[in-house]
Design an enzyme around this catalytic site. Sequence first.
Site, short mmCIF file in Angstrom:
data_model
loop_
_atom_site.label_atom_id
_atom_site.label_comp_id
_atom_site.label_asym_id
_atom_site.label_seq_id
_atom_site.Cartn_x
_atom_site.Cartn_y
_atom_site.Cartn_z
N GLU A 198 37.42 50.96 63.55
CA GLU A 198 38.06 52.05 62.79
C GLU A 198 38.13 53.23 63.75
OE1 GLU A 198 35.43 52.22 59.45
OE2 GLU A 198 36.43 50.57 58.45
N CYS A 217 38.63 61.55 60.34
CA CYS A 217 39.64 60.67 60.96
C CYS A 217 40.90 60.61 60.12
CB CYS A 217 39.06 59.28 61.15
SG CYS A 217 38.46 58.58 59.60
P1 NAD Z 1 33.29 58.28 70.25
O1 NAD Z 1 34.20 57.12 70.46
O2 NAD Z 1 33.13 59.27 71.35
O3 NAD Z 1 31.80 57.76 69.95
C1 NAD Z 1 31.53 56.88 68.88
C2 NAD Z 1 30.29 56.08 69.21
O4 NAD Z 1 30.56 55.22 70.32
C3 NAD Z 1 29.09 56.93 69.62
O5 NAD Z 1 27.93 56.36 69.05
C4 NAD Z 1 29.08 56.80 71.14
O6 NAD Z 1 27.84 56.99 71.73
C5 NAD Z 1 29.55 55.36 71.30
N1 NAD Z 1 30.14 55.04 72.61
C6 NAD Z 1 30.87 55.84 73.42
N2 NAD Z 1 31.28 55.16 74.51
C7 NAD Z 1 30.80 53.89 74.39
C8 NAD Z 1 30.87 52.71 75.20
N3 NAD Z 1 31.54 52.69 76.35
N4 NAD Z 1 30.25 51.60 74.76
C9 NAD Z 1 29.58 51.59 73.59
N5 NAD Z 1 29.47 52.67 72.79
C10 NAD Z 1 30.07 53.80 73.17
O7 NAD Z 1 33.74 58.94 68.89
P2 NAD Z 1 33.15 60.27 68.21
O8 NAD Z 1 33.57 61.44 69.03
O9 NAD Z 1 31.71 60.06 67.91
O10 NAD Z 1 33.91 60.29 66.81
C11 NAD Z 1 35.17 60.86 66.61
C12 NAD Z 1 36.25 59.80 66.61
O11 NAD Z 1 35.99 58.84 65.61
C13 NAD Z 1 37.63 60.34 66.32
O12 NAD Z 1 38.57 59.73 67.16
C14 NAD Z 1 37.87 59.89 64.87
O13 NAD Z 1 39.22 59.77 64.49
C15 NAD Z 1 37.16 58.58 64.86
N6 NAD Z 1 36.82 58.18 63.49
C16 NAD Z 1 37.53 57.18 62.90
C17 NAD Z 1 37.25 56.80 61.60
C18 NAD Z 1 38.02 55.70 60.90
O14 NAD Z 1 37.57 55.27 59.86
N7 NAD Z 1 39.14 55.26 61.42
C19 NAD Z 1 36.24 57.47 60.89
C20 NAD Z 1 35.56 58.50 61.53
C21 NAD Z 1 35.85 58.85 62.83
#
Ligand code: NAD
Length: 486
Positions: A254, A288
Amino acid sequence: MRQIDNFINGEFVASSVGRRFEKRSPVDNRVIASIAEAGQPEVDQAVTAAKRALTGEWGKLATNERVDLLYQVADEITRRFDDFVDAEMADTGQPQHVMSQVFIPRGAANFKVFADIIKNVPTESFHMDTPDGRGALNYGVRVPKGVIGVVAPWNAPFLLMTWKVGPALACGNTVVVKPSEESPLTATLLGEVMNKVGIPKGVYNVINGFGPDSAGEFLTRHKDVDAITFTGETRTGSAIMKAASDGIRDVSFEMGGKNAGIVFADCDFDKAIDGIFRSAFLNTGQVCLGTERVYVERPAFDRFVAALKEKVENVKFGRPTDNGVNYGPLISQEHRQKVLSYYAKAKEDGATIVTGGGVPEMPGELAEGAWVQPTIWTDLQESSAVIQEEIFGPCCHIRPFDTEEEVIELANASDYGLSTTIWTDNLTRAHRVAAKVDVGITWVNSWFLRDLRTAFGGAKTSGIGREGGVHSLEFYTEMRNVCIKM
Ligand code: NAD
């Protein structure tokens, strides 16, 4: 200051490599927690514990017993409601009423809803003719997929994490959760709840840390993680998908959005203003499903811009618990830099700044927090990065349109396809437009109205797969077919 450790096999453990990192309050930049960063050894221990738990006491429970335990988890969250609200407020800085009315209750509900689904869902059965006339009976059996890696974001930490942990456990899996480095508190607290209600050791584990070359990458690369469910940015999803390709592990993603709000002139104007205000500015725009592109039918355009401006200029900034506060800071200084870079870009690209566009003057200690002004622009070209890229901040661009065909084309001109919100009193038109907007979730005359039994997920680069209701079972279980010759 809170000391946060990893939660592995039912115990809180520090980092064997001795690394800790700080969590700062978004409100005033004070250090509020010291967090043990999981190294490869902790991730190995957590995954091993989760794998062992699959065949231990947890794996032997009858569905009804598992369901009862998940009900107890939800009840214990409700009993410790204030602790969860406090922890989530500390991590995100968002107003107390948002935590206590939406994010925490829905987090608890995630355990009950999926417990009910797993109790009631049927599997398929086919009778098959055979040449000898006796036939054969086929029936489907759902089994847990195994160890699920849960990688969660910071914007609604508890709600989004339990949205995955609830169905994963209801289906009989075990989990290793990697909360965002920005919001580890409620995932940790949930460990206490799991122990209190007697969830067997190793079923729920939490490892803290960052993404690349840290806990996130160690978890998603781990060969004993059978499937990965992730919520976060699209480019992180791309990195995780590469990791998951080793061992051909299943993924459910997501991800980001650049969602359009479509307002027709025949809408209930006041409701549309309230609706777009919520969809663009709730949680300081860090949702999101939020609306960063608003298209308003020309006869209503000027009035709409003026009314939204007025509403936005009346938001009340402050600490989460201050009276009447309905607007919080961004999650971090780093995210603030990102949002402000788009504010600068909008100016550069010739936007008319209807309101906001900068940093508010905050009193005393709050001046150190990650505050930005809620912002509205008009007059940008659709090709601007401000219109094309997800900002994830409290801002939207408003543009007029003349025809239904034109607005559908505008709404679809995005690499993302998560959600849309349509405002009209013409139901025929609502059905027609909803069918043509290329997104996973469409709301009409509403936004973020979530029935947890329905499919949730994004089209295009916004996601892979659907979770919610029985759709979650597709990801969290393996369907087996048994064929019996009569
Ligand atoms: P992010 O992708 O920076 O981080 C999300 C998670 O992934 C964190 O726990 C982070 O530590 C981990 N992560 C980062 N790089 C990684 C890697 N290479 N390998 C494994 N894990 C890794 O996202 P964020 O800044 O925490 O959240 C905001 C984003 O989330 C926005 O783009 C938003 O649209 C999206 N979001 C989507 C939904 C949905 O339901 N579609 C819901 C909420 C947020």
